[in-house]
Design a protein around this motif. Structure first.
Motif, short mmCIF file in Angstrom:
data_model
loop_
_atom_site.label_atom_id
_atom_site.label_comp_id
_atom_site.label_asym_id
_atom_site.label_seq_id
_atom_site.Cartn_x
_atom_site.Cartn_y
_atom_site.Cartn_z
N UNK A 29 43.06 33.05 37.03
CA UNK A 29 42.47 32.10 36.42
C UNK A 29 41.24 32.68 35.91
N UNK A 30 40.49 33.90 36.48
CA UNK A 30 39.40 34.43 36.09
C UNK A 30 39.75 35.10 34.75
N UNK A 31 40.61 36.10 34.78
CA UNK A 31 41.12 36.73 33.71
C UNK A 31 41.51 35.86 32.52
N UNK A 32 42.04 34.92 32.70
CA UNK A 32 42.60 33.73 31.63
C UNK A 32 40.91 33.37 30.75
N UNK A 34 37.47 28.75 49.58
CA UNK A 34 36.13 28.31 48.61
C UNK A 34 36.41 28.39 47.11
N UNK A 35 37.37 29.19 46.91
CA UNK A 35 37.49 29.41 45.27
C UNK A 35 38.25 28.00 44.58
N UNK A 36 38.83 27.17 45.57
CA UNK A 36 39.52 26.07 45.19
C UNK A 36 38.96 25.37 43.94
N UNK A 37 37.40 24.90 44.05
CA UNK A 37 36.89 24.10 42.93
C UNK A 37 37.07 24.98 41.51
N UNK A 84 46.77 38.30 49.47
CA UNK A 84 46.07 37.03 49.48
C UNK A 84 46.61 35.98 48.37
N UNK A 85 47.03 35.02 48.65
CA UNK A 85 47.28 34.22 47.79
C UNK A 85 45.95 33.59 46.74
N UNK A 86 45.04 33.23 47.64
CA UNK A 86 43.91 32.88 46.89
C UNK A 86 43.06 34.18 45.97
N UNK A 87 43.32 35.12 46.48
CA UNK A 87 42.67 36.33 45.52
C UNK A 87 43.69 36.30 44.33
N UNK A 88 44.85 36.49 44.35
CA UNK A 88 45.65 36.35 43.25
C UNK A 88 45.56 35.40 42.15
N UNK A 89 45.36 34.10 42.59
CA UNK A 89 45.31 33.12 41.91
C UNK A 89 43.93 33.03 41.08
N UNK A 109 43.37 45.66 46.62
CA UNK A 109 42.74 44.57 45.84
C UNK A 109 42.79 45.16 44.57
N UNK A 110 42.76 46.39 44.49
CA UNK A 110 42.95 46.80 42.91
C UNK A 110 44.23 46.85 42.28
N UNK A 111 45.30 47.24 43.24
CA UNK A 111 46.89 46.81 43.07
C UNK A 111 47.09 45.13 42.70
N UNK A 112 46.34 44.41 43.31
CA UNK A 112 46.50 43.03 43.12
C UNK A 112 46.07 42.60 41.82
N UNK A 113 44.80 43.18 41.56
CA UNK A 113 44.17 43.01 40.35
C UNK A 113 45.12 43.23 39.08
N UNK A 114 45.54 44.68 39.31
CA UNK A 114 46.47 45.12 38.20
C UNK A 114 47.49 44.13 37.98
#
Length: 226
Positions: free
Chosen positions: A145-148, A109-112, A136-141, A14-19
Motif C-alpha cells: 500500500x505504501x509503495x503504491x 495498527x496499520x489497518x486505518x 508478517x501479513x501486516x508488514x507485507x500489506x 524485513x528487507x527481503x519482504x520489502x523487496x
C-alpha cells in the motif's frame, strides 16, 4: 550477541519482504508514474502550484477522484457538488472493503492506513498476491500500500513541476489508467482458480452498456455484478 543476531536476521527478513513487495508493485509503478504526471499536468493547467499536487496525493489519494476534482475546481463547483460526485465515483470501494474483511483481520495498527490507501490497483494486488511464507501479513500489506501511494505522489508532483516549466500535449495520457486496469485484470484472471467472477463482470458490463449510456453504466455494472 544472540540479541544482535536476532536483530540482524529480522532486518534481513524485513528487507527481503520489502523487496518482494516492490517487485509485486512494479506494474502499478509503471502505471502510476505517467498517470500521476497527467494529473499533475492538469492541476498545473488549472492554475495551481505543484505543492497542491503533493497535498492532494498525500491526503486525498483518490486517483480518478483527483481528476474529477480538477474538473470541478475549474468549473467553480461547491462543496455539495464535490461530496456527491466523489461519493458516486468511489462507491465501488464499499464492495472492496466487504471482500477484504477476512484479509484485514488481525493486522493491527496499520489497518486505518490500509483502508485509506485501498485504491483499485492496490486492491487487485492484495487479492491476488500471497504473503510470503513465514512473513508478517501486516508488514507485507503495508509495504504494498505504501509503495503504491509513493508512486502516485511522485508521479503527480513530477507532472505538476514539469507542467509549470514545459508546454506539453497530454492528449490521450489519461488512457494509462484504463490500460493499467486491463493489465491487472489479466493478471487476476490467470492467478485465480475461479472464472465465474470474470464472466459475471463481463456480462454485467455488457448489459449495462446496452441498458444505459457509457457515462452512467459503472454503478449499474457494480450492482449487477454483485
Amino acid at each position: 550477541m544472540v540479541r544482535n543476531e536476532e536483530y540482524k536476521k529480522t532486518g534481513e527478513k524485513n528487507k527481503d519482504l520489502f523487496t518482494t513487495a516492490f517487485k509485486t508493485t512494479i506494474p502499478v509503478l509503471l502505471g502510476y508514474i505517467p498517470l500521476g504526471m497527467a494529473f499533475g499536468f492538469l492541476l498545473d493547467g488549472a492554475g495551481y502550484h505543484w505543492i497542491y499536487a503533493f497535498i492532494m496525493s498525500l491526503f486525498v489519494y483518490a486517483g480518478s477522484g483527483q481528476f474529477l476534482a480538477v474538473a470541478l475546481l475549474s468549473a467553480g463547483a461547491g462543496l455539495t457538488e464535490f461530496a456527491i460526485a466523489t461519493l458516486l465515483l468511489n462507491f465501488r470501494h464499499a464492495f472492496y472493503g466487504l471482500s477484504l474483511l477476512e484479509k484485514f483481520s488481525g493486522i493491527g495498527k496499520i489497518k486505518p492506513y490500509l483502508i485509506f490507501a485501498l485504491t483499485d490497483e492496490t486492491y487487485a494486488l492484495l487479492t491476488t498476491t500471497d504473503v510470503p511464507q513465514g512473513s508478517s501479513k501486516s508488514k507485507f500489506y503495508f509495504y504494498i500500500a505504501a509503495l503504491d501511494h509513493s508512486y502516485w505522489i511522485a508521479g503527480s508532483v513530477l507532472g505538476a513541476v514539469l507542467g509549470s516549466v514545459l508546454d506539453l500535449n497530454i492528449e490521450g495520457m489519461s488512457f494509462v489508467l484504463t490500460a493499467l486496469f486491463v493489465v491487472l485484470t489479466i493478471e487476476q484472471y490467470f492467478s485465480s482458480e475461479t472464472r465465474f467472477p470474470f464472466i459475471a463482470a463481463v456480462g454485467a458490463g455488457a448489459l449495462s452498456l446496452i441498458l444505459f449510456s457509457s457515462d452512467n453504466m459503472l454503478l449499474a455494472s457494480i450492482v449487477l455484478g454483485t
